[in-house]
Write a protein that holds these residues in place. Structure first.
Motif, mmCIF file in Angstrom:
data_model
loop_
_atom_site.group_PDB
_atom_site.id
_atom_site.type_symbol
_atom_site.label_atom_id
_atom_site.label_comp_id
_atom_site.label_asym_id
_atom_site.label_seq_id
_atom_site.Cartn_x
_atom_site.Cartn_y
_atom_site.Cartn_z
ATOM 1 N N VAL A 1 0.885 -1.229 -0.101
ATOM 2 C CA VAL A 1 0.068 0.115 0.102
ATOM 3 C C VAL A 1 0.824 1.310 -0.108
ATOM 4 O O VAL A 1 1.729 1.184 0.822
ATOM 5 N N SER A 2 0.573 2.175 -0.875
ATOM 6 C CA SER A 2 1.361 3.312 -0.987
ATOM 7 C C SER A 2 0.585 4.472 -1.659
ATOM 8 O O SER A 2 -0.164 4.279 -2.645
ATOM 9 N N SER A 3 0.961 5.837 -1.295
ATOM 10 C CA SER A 3 0.563 6.848 -2.099
ATOM 11 C C SER A 3 1.311 7.209 -3.319
ATOM 12 O O SER A 3 1.432 8.411 -3.924
ATOM 13 N N ASP A 4 2.599 6.549 -3.527
ATOM 14 C CA ASP A 4 3.461 6.530 -4.546
ATOM 15 C C ASP A 4 4.277 7.875 -4.642
ATOM 16 O O ASP A 4 4.170 8.596 -3.467
ATOM 17 N N PHE A 5 4.866 8.167 -5.785
ATOM 18 C CA PHE A 5 5.656 9.198 -5.675
ATOM 19 C C PHE A 5 4.870 10.694 -5.753
ATOM 20 O O PHE A 5 5.532 11.617 -4.896
ATOM 21 N N VAL A 6 3.707 10.687 -5.913
ATOM 22 C CA VAL A 6 3.220 11.988 -5.472
ATOM 23 C C VAL A 6 2.665 12.372 -4.088
ATOM 24 O O VAL A 6 3.032 13.241 -3.519
ATOM 25 N N GLY A 7 2.742 11.344 -3.420
ATOM 26 C CA GLY A 7 2.285 11.299 -2.064
ATOM 27 C C GLY A 7 3.897 11.637 -1.417
ATOM 28 O O GLY A 7 3.906 12.295 -0.395
ATOM 29 N N MET A 8 4.787 10.891 -1.965
ATOM 30 C CA MET A 8 6.131 11.359 -1.093
ATOM 31 C C MET A 8 6.396 12.753 -1.381
ATOM 32 O O MET A 8 7.070 13.468 -0.767
ATOM 33 N N ALA A 9 6.039 13.355 -2.836
ATOM 34 C CA ALA A 9 6.524 14.750 -3.061
ATOM 35 C C ALA A 9 5.573 15.512 -2.120
ATOM 36 O O ALA A 9 6.148 16.678 -1.654
ATOM 37 N N ARG A 10 4.440 15.268 -1.903
ATOM 38 C CA ARG A 10 3.432 16.225 -1.043
ATOM 39 C C ARG A 10 4.112 16.128 0.419
ATOM 40 O O ARG A 10 4.297 17.241 1.004
ATOM 41 N N GLU A 11 4.607 15.082 0.756
ATOM 42 C CA GLU A 11 5.113 14.939 2.140
ATOM 43 C C GLU A 11 6.298 15.869 2.309
ATOM 44 O O GLU A 11 6.590 16.219 3.152
ATOM 45 N N PHE A 12 7.341 15.707 1.066
ATOM 46 C CA PHE A 12 8.332 16.743 1.339
ATOM 47 C C PHE A 12 7.938 18.146 1.548
ATOM 48 O O PHE A 12 8.783 18.834 2.182
ATOM 49 N N ARG A 13 6.754 18.312 0.759
ATOM 50 C CA ARG A 13 6.530 19.855 0.928
ATOM 51 C C ARG A 13 5.743 20.213 2.020
ATOM 52 O O ARG A 13 5.988 21.284 2.939
#
Length: 800
Positions: free
Chosen positions: A585-597
């Motif tokens: 289960v993952s929010s994938d690269f868009v979730g990762m970028a969002r978390e960085f922000r």
């Protein structure tokens, strides 16, 4: 006992008079001796007391040293900095990260630190407004004008032309003078360059200078103001139109003056080489060039003289004209370089500024509440209706991010969920639950999925159909789905107690580097395919084919309370998958970028939505390796950051909600008839995947037979619009929406009601896309969708 004047103190009249005269001379002499030093002390005490607002720039250190220097000469000797208010802008790193350090230095220089602007104003005669974030200046200077204190406003004067005009109007209203300019105006190098005896009449000018980008400010308003002030110092007033172009390294601005003269500014951006300033001046007698340095002595003397006389050396009209020039240049860049008149931007800014300063409301009409909820599914839950298997592990959490807008009639709710899709009865159920929590109607709940594939895909009707053939829980866990809806609703309801005013909308965008590519690929033999999926770059043809039709821009709409950002919605059109389909289960690269922000500033809600990206994937640039996910995330994060830094704020003048009904025809091919789908559903020999697919089709068909249409909403902020599209709408629809409103900032959100699956354009249908399995609509959808877009995007076409 009586005394005779002649006998006074036993003295004769003549001797008495002589002594009296002597006493008078002595007394007067003593008076002069004692009084003159007292008068000199009073003269010293009449030094003009200066207060500084905003201790977040190195200017406050250098200015304090120059003004408070015991050896200061000229008018500087008559002013002294005595107090300062630190201020600071939490949303602006150049302020937030430096204010404490500069405040400590100012305190050590013997300057009293005030706790507020009103506290400062009680202790000073005049003010230097130094806050490094120009977007703060209007609110800060209002208090200064109301106190009747003359004020120098340092660079950047403002972060918008509207604020500049508002400051000019407030100055007139209160009868309090202000003055603002770049130190370059009084540079010895620039003054030497303008030698009339050598030049004769000035007929043109080319200026170059540093032009860096920073958050909260249009490009030119920050460092670009120095070069543009040089240009106007040389050319004088009277510019009528501006055109501008920009690359990563440079920007070129050309102004035409009313007498036909032409002046240019070449801005050197971060990638443009060595920074600096200089000018070439074209005169009737000769042409002269000179580099222009950064001495502040001339400016400081002018500031001191202004504080003593109350007469600004640069009129407000000249200052506003420079900012109108820069605003016209920014508008020209947005329009692709077409000329923009100074008059047009001034009229618009004046209109908005008048509303800003004449409003008597103490509370803004609009408010916002934000929430963030963990919606991660449990282990064993089906992923993408079991097409990706079941959840075997949790790679990272899934979230629902939401905002509620209040003050525009019934509340408007926007929710983005890290799930694959939400369909049919499930979509209705969540909208009803969230509407109840917000105190609004379901159509005013703008609900979308982000569309990560390692995530749930609920359709209550389809799962009910599966239950009837002994396939309980195969597609989704209905109990978990409903409990999650209640959880989101509770968080929404709780957030309303923490609602905040919103005064401004922030609009920013940035091109995204090497993520998106269109599915459509033309093979060497000329055949058109839609073969480029999300992990397609391992295939040579997919990797080498052009990107195709994409929208390269990530758009960001943010909500502000004055100078404080509260929430931002970032939208980009691409399938949000990289390494997937393995039960993690993952929010994938868009979730990762969002978390960085999010980690950049935890006080701001970061919401990400996928645009119209049914036919757009990362396939050209993604090889499906785990190592590539953070690479794609970093590229998206970089675009989010640049869009934030390029944000321009505009006052919120309206929030209007419009919605229209969209009716789409169900797919008409043989295998999508009710009979054919039931045959597959009831066939125990058919694959589980095919039987779930049939149930999804039957759930949709039942819904359409009941006359249920799709809601297609639009939130109109005047300067920007947010439109929600159904399903996996193709990117061509997003581009069409933008073309409908070239005058505005249109954000498209995909994956609303998702029963249609893919929503191809007519051109894609002609290229035989109608053979795809994840497609439940018939050809002809384009005409209906574009008609719906016109109804919600074009003013006057539909009542609110």
């Amino acid at each position: 006992m009586t005394f005779s004047r002649d006998k006074l103190y036993g003295l004769s009249k003549d001797i008495y008079c002589l002594h009296l005269k002597s006493w008078c001379v002595t007394f007067f002499s003593m008076f002069l001796i004692l009084a003159i030093p007292a008068l000199n002390t009073d003269a010293k005490d009449k030094v003009i007391r200066v207060g500084m607002i905003g201790l977040d720039t190195s200017h406050v250190i250098s200015f304090t040293k120059m003004i408070n220097d015991p050896q200061a000469q000229g008018d500087l000797a008559d002013i002294r900095i005595v107090a300062a208010f630190p201020g600071g802008s939490p949303s602006f790193p150049l302020s937030r990260d430096r204010v404490a350090g500069f405040t400590d230095q100012i305190r050590k220089m013997g300057i009293e630190i005030s706790s507020s602007i009103p506290d400062l104003l009680k202790k000073v005669d005049v003010v230097m407004l130094e806050s490094v974030d120009g977007s703060q200046h209007l609110e800060q200077v209002k208090q200064v004008f109301e106190a009747g204190k003359p004020v120098f406003i340092d660079k950047p004067f403002t972060a918008s032309l509207t604020d500049a005009v508002a400051i000019q109007q407030l100055s007139r209203k209160h009868g309090v003078p202000f003055f603002s300019c770049s130190s370059k105006r009084y540079s010895r190098d620039l003054l030497a360059l303008m030698d009339a005896k050598k030049l004769g009449k000035i007929i043109g000018c080319d200026v170059y200078g540093t032009s860096k980008s920073v958050p909260n400010h249009p490009d030119l308003f920050w460092y670009g103001v120095h070069g543009n002030e040089m240009l106007f110092t040389i050319m004088g007033s009277g510019c009528v139109s501006v055109s501008a172009r920009q690359t990563p390294a440079f920007e070129q601005v050309t102004g035409v003056w009313k007498d036909g003269r032409v002046g240019t500014f070449r801005g050197i951006r971060d990638e443009g080489g060595r920074p600096g300033f200089g000018a070439t001046v074209f005169g009737e007698k000769r042409t002269m060039y000179h580099a222009v340095g950064g001495d502040k002595d001339g400016l400081m003397q002018e500031i001191a003289r202004f504080f003593k006389t109350g007469k600004p050396p640069v009129s407000p009209e000249k200052t506003v004209e420079i900012f109108a020039f820069m605003e016209a240049a920014e508008e020209s860049k947005r329009l692709g370089g077409v000329p923009v008149t100074i008059d047009s931007v001034l009229k618009q800014a004046t209109k908005v500024a008048k509303k800003l300063i004449t409003s008597t409301k103490t509370k803004t009409p609009y408010e916002i509440a934000t929430f963030r909820v963990d919606v991660t599914c449990p282990l064993g839950h089906p992923l993408l209706a079991r097409r990706q298997g079941i959840a075997k592990s949790i790679g990272d959490p899934l979230y629902a991010h939401g905002i509620t807008l209040l003050g525009a009639g019934r509340p408007i709710v926007i929710v983005a969920v890290d799930w694959c899709e939400i369909r049919n009865d499930a979509y209705d159920h969540w909208r009803e639950v969230l509407a109840t929590a917000a105190g609004t109607t379901p159509e005013r709940v703008v609900l979308c999925a982000v569309h990560q594939h390692d995530a749930p895909l609920p359709d209550i009707g389809a799962q009910k159909i599966l239950d009837e053939v002994d396939m309980a829980g195969v597609m989704c866990d209905v109990g978990f789905f409903k409990a999650t809806g209640k959880h989101i609703a509770a968080s929404l309801r709780d957030s309303l107690t923490q609602r905040r005013s919103i005064t401004h909308l922030g609009l920013g965008q940035s091109k995204v580097d090497r993520i998106a590519s269109n599915r459509r690929v033309v093979l060497d033999n000329g055949k058109v395919t839609f073969r480029r999926g999300s992990n397609g770059s391992s295939d040579r043809i997919n990797r080498e084919a052009p990107e195709g039709l994409i929208d390269p821009w990530l758009k960001a709409i943010s909500f502000w309370d004055g100078n404080q950002p509260i929430a931002v919605i970032s939208a980009y059109a691409t399938h949000p998958m990289s390494h997937y389909g393995r039960g993690v289960v993952s929010s994938d690269f868009v979730g990762m970028a969002r978390e960085f922000r999010r980690r950049d500033d935890l006080s701001i809600l970061q919401m990400y939505v996928s645009g119209c990206s049914g036919d757009v994937t990362a396939g050209k640039y993604n090889d499906a390796s785990p190592e590539n996910r953070p690479v794609l995330a970093k590229r998206l994060y970089d675009a989010m950051k640049v869009s934030w830094e390029s944000t321009r704020r505009v006052p919120i003048e309206q929030i209007t909600f419009r919605s229209t009904s969209l009716e789409l025809e169900f797919r008409k091919t043989d295998e999508y008839t009710e009979t054919a789908m039931r045959r597959v559903l009831n066939n125990k020999s058919a694959t589980q995947r095919d039987r779930v697919h049939a149930a999804m089709g039957l759930s949709t068909l039942k819904r359409l037979q009941a006359g249920c249409a799709i809601d297609m909403p639009c939130i109109d902020f005047g300067a920007a619009q947010i439109v929600l599209f159904p399903g996996e709408s193709f990117v061509g629809y997003q581009i069409f929406a933008q073309k409908l409103r070239p005058d505005s900032f249109v954000m498209s959100i995909g994956y609303g009601e998702c029963w249609p699956g893919y929503l191809p354009t007519q051109a894609a249908f002609k290229d035989n896309f109608d053979g795809h399995y994840w497609l439940w609509v018939a050809p002809g959808a384009e005409e209906r969708i574009t008609a719906a877009l016109k109804r919600v995007l074009l003013p006057g076409k539909q009542k609110n």
